[in-house]
Design a protein around this motif. Sequence first.
Motif: not given
Length: 195
Positions: A128-144
């Motif tokens: 149920g998770n989702l991403t959006i273009e130009k949105g924030s995501i954390t990958v292995n603790g890195v804000s991207l």
Amino acid sequence: MFTGIVEEIGKVVAVEKREGNVNLSIAAEMTPELKIDQSVSHNGVCLTVVSIKDDTYTVTAVQETLNKTNIGNLKKGDPVNLERGMKLGARLDGHIVQGHVDQTATCTEVRETEGSWHYTFKYDPEIGNLTIEKGSITVNGVSLTVVNSKPEEFSVAIIPYTYEHTTFKNLGKGDLVNLEFDVIGKYVKRITELS
């Protein structure tokens, strides 16, 4: 609470399984500034410092954490992204990160593109998770920032500084990573589901 801006790369110096838990001992320059019971993000996973000796500290990952993250895959000698909790009143350089991993994803592509790197990750959309273009995501603790969003995958662009100062330089196709989706986006999604 964290920002997703990695302070340093620590090194796993010991892994000890104790019943259903795993104790990780980490060598890091920040160790002298830590205290027992302090929260530290390890590849995006908030873990509590349980002991400190010289330049090494130990944290414990319980079974719930091991089931939902890649922390149980760490072995002696592995690098790990580290960040201490954010300070109130300081600039928020990344985004609001809780250190509570939502799920893992697999790296499906790494592509160097004229001085930067593009990483693509595939995850289970059924959670149920989702991403959006130009949105924030954390990958292995890195804000991207998400640069390409699809229903079950997304890509991020990594600048040279982030590549050199995080574990991204060690990340390859097929590797498992921890994901924490944007907390504001999760609340908005939940509110719209209840409406």
